[in-house]
Design an enzyme around this catalytic site. Structure first.
Site, mmCIF file in Angstrom:
data_model
loop_
_atom_site.group_PDB
_atom_site.id
_atom_site.type_symbol
_atom_site.label_atom_id
_atom_site.label_comp_id
_atom_site.label_asym_id
_atom_site.label_seq_id
_atom_site.Cartn_x
_atom_site.Cartn_y
_atom_site.Cartn_z
ATOM 1 N N HIS A 1 29.108 45.353 71.006
ATOM 2 C CA HIS A 1 28.337 46.059 69.984
ATOM 3 C C HIS A 1 26.955 45.435 69.798
ATOM 4 O O HIS A 1 26.642 44.371 70.340
ATOM 5 C CB HIS A 1 29.091 46.057 68.646
ATOM 6 C CG HIS A 1 29.200 44.700 68.007
ATOM 7 N ND1 HIS A 1 29.195 44.529 66.641
ATOM 8 C CD2 HIS A 1 29.315 43.451 68.534
ATOM 9 C CE1 HIS A 1 29.308 43.234 66.351
ATOM 10 N NE2 HIS A 1 29.397 42.567 67.481
ATOM 11 N N CYS B 1 23.705 49.818 66.146
ATOM 12 C CA CYS B 1 25.093 49.950 66.605
ATOM 13 C C CYS B 1 25.410 51.336 67.166
ATOM 14 O O CYS B 1 25.946 51.471 68.272
ATOM 15 C CB CYS B 1 26.058 49.577 65.476
ATOM 16 S SG CYS B 1 26.038 50.688 64.043
ATOM 17 N N HIS C 1 29.459 50.692 60.646
ATOM 18 C CA HIS C 1 29.255 49.968 61.900
ATOM 19 C C HIS C 1 30.229 50.466 62.965
ATOM 20 O O HIS C 1 31.365 50.831 62.661
ATOM 21 C CB HIS C 1 29.457 48.462 61.683
ATOM 22 C CG HIS C 1 29.026 47.642 62.859
ATOM 23 N ND1 HIS C 1 27.708 47.445 63.179
ATOM 24 C CD2 HIS C 1 29.743 46.988 63.804
ATOM 25 C CE1 HIS C 1 27.623 46.696 64.272
ATOM 26 N NE2 HIS C 1 28.844 46.416 64.679
#
Length: 359
Positions: A334, A275, A322
């Site tokens: 993402h 990420c 994240h």
């Protein structure tokens, strides 16, 4: 006359075997009755998602350790080079001092007044004595330079050793978090293996559908109305929101070109991403250097409220473990987790929203 023999009694050994067999059968039956039922697909998915989250936390910590390791190694290498150059300079100064000492020794060890009396040319002797005074001054200067260089080298060696010690500790942290992440991923795979082939195929199909782009998606990031697949396969309208800056628009457009690339643990592109690797890469393509991990990216730029989100902003979830790029209309772009691909997804399906940052 008929035989009236008594029936043969079973041996003690045979009775023991039969008894043990019966007991084992009862025990197995009891265990089967009390065994934990096989987890359902939804239970497996929930546990796997939790393990993926824990693996992502460990991965981000590993990313941070890797970034720190690279920085420390550069600093240690630079200090070691500086120490080596300083040692060469010190050796040169010592050589110069040796030459001066040799010249002084060769000038003779007689008392100057005696040398003057014995000299056939007093004027010449006085010229030599004057040169000797200058030689002594040069020698003193060389000694001062040597002492200063020695002190500087000692400090540089100490700094270099400190960097090398810190580097060793960071490498240990990096390896620990790599192992932790690998362990979580292995546990997740073990859980997935409890599902049937058909159930695993269905979960994989859901992920593939989530990664697929619908026909007529936007050609650029944040400047057209378009739609994309959510984590459940439904279409999500990206809206027509305007980026807050050209930088954010460029970063989102760069990330857009990576849709469909696989998630890769500690990946920074261009073949795979985790990420924070995706967000760092996207902003680098836009001309801005941001740090490597979610834990540090969250402290860059300007914090903004959720209501202020614009395409290109960084959005953080699940206790900063994240990150993704806001794409408009409650959607982020993402790299989700192992086994998936870079994709657009509704913020409602990613995890607990934490905060957002505008670079």
């Amino acid at each position: 006359m008929g035989s009236h023999r008594r029936p043969k009694q079973p041996s003690r050994a045979r009775v023991t075997v039969l008894t043990a067999t019966a007991a084992a059968a009862v025990a197995l039956t009891s265990q089967a009755a009390h065994a934990d039922p096989k987890p359902t697909k939804s239970e497996v998915k929930a546990k796997v998602d939790k393990l993926y989250h824990e693996a992502e936390v460990a991965t981000e910590k590993a990313n941070g350790a890797k970034e720190q390791q690279d920085k420390l190694k550069k600093q240690a290498d630079a200090l070691q080079d500086k120490v080596a150059r300083g040692q060469d300079e010190l050796n040169t100064l010592r050589g110069q001092l040796g030459s001066l000492a040799t010249a002084q020794y060769r000038s003779g060890g007689l008392d100057p007044s005696v040398q003057l009396l014995l000299s056939s040319d007093p004027d010449s002797f006085l010229d030599q004595a004057s040169a000797l005074d200058q030689l002594s001054a040069k020698q003193a200067d060389s000694l001062e330079k040597i002492q200063a260089k020695q002190r500087a080298l000692a400090q540089q060696r100490k700094e270099a050793q400190g960097k090398l010690t810190a580097l060793a500790e960071v490498r240990e942290t990096l390896n620990e978090n790599k192992k932790k992440s690998q362990g979580k991923l292995a546990a997740a795979q073990k859980l997935l293996n409890t599902l049937t082939a058909a159930e695993r195929a269905k979960m994989a199909e859901d992920d593939r559908r989530a990664a697929n782009r619908a026909a007529g998606e936007r050609a650029g990031a944040g400047n057209k109305t378009s739609s994309s697949s959510s984590s459940s396969g439904e279409q999500v309208d990206l809206g027509n929101e305007v980026p807050a800056s050209a930088l954010g628009a460029a970063a989102l457009q760069a990330a857009h070109t990576q849709v469909g690339k696989p998630y890769g643990r500690m990946g920074t592109g261009p073949s795979s991403y985790d990420c924070s690797g995706l967000t760092q890469w996207a902003y680098a393509q836009a001309g801005a250097q941001i740090t490597r991990t979610t834990f540090t990216q969250i402290n860059q730029g300007t914090r903004i409220a959720r209501s202020q989100l614009k395409p290109g902003d960084l959005v953080f979830f699940s206790n900063t473990s994240h990150v993704g790029l806001y794409a408009g209309n409650n959607t982020v772009l993402h790299a989700p987790y192992p086994g998936t691909y870079v994709r657009y997804e509704s913020m409602n399906t990613i995890g607990a929203y934490q905060t957002a940052v505008r670079i």
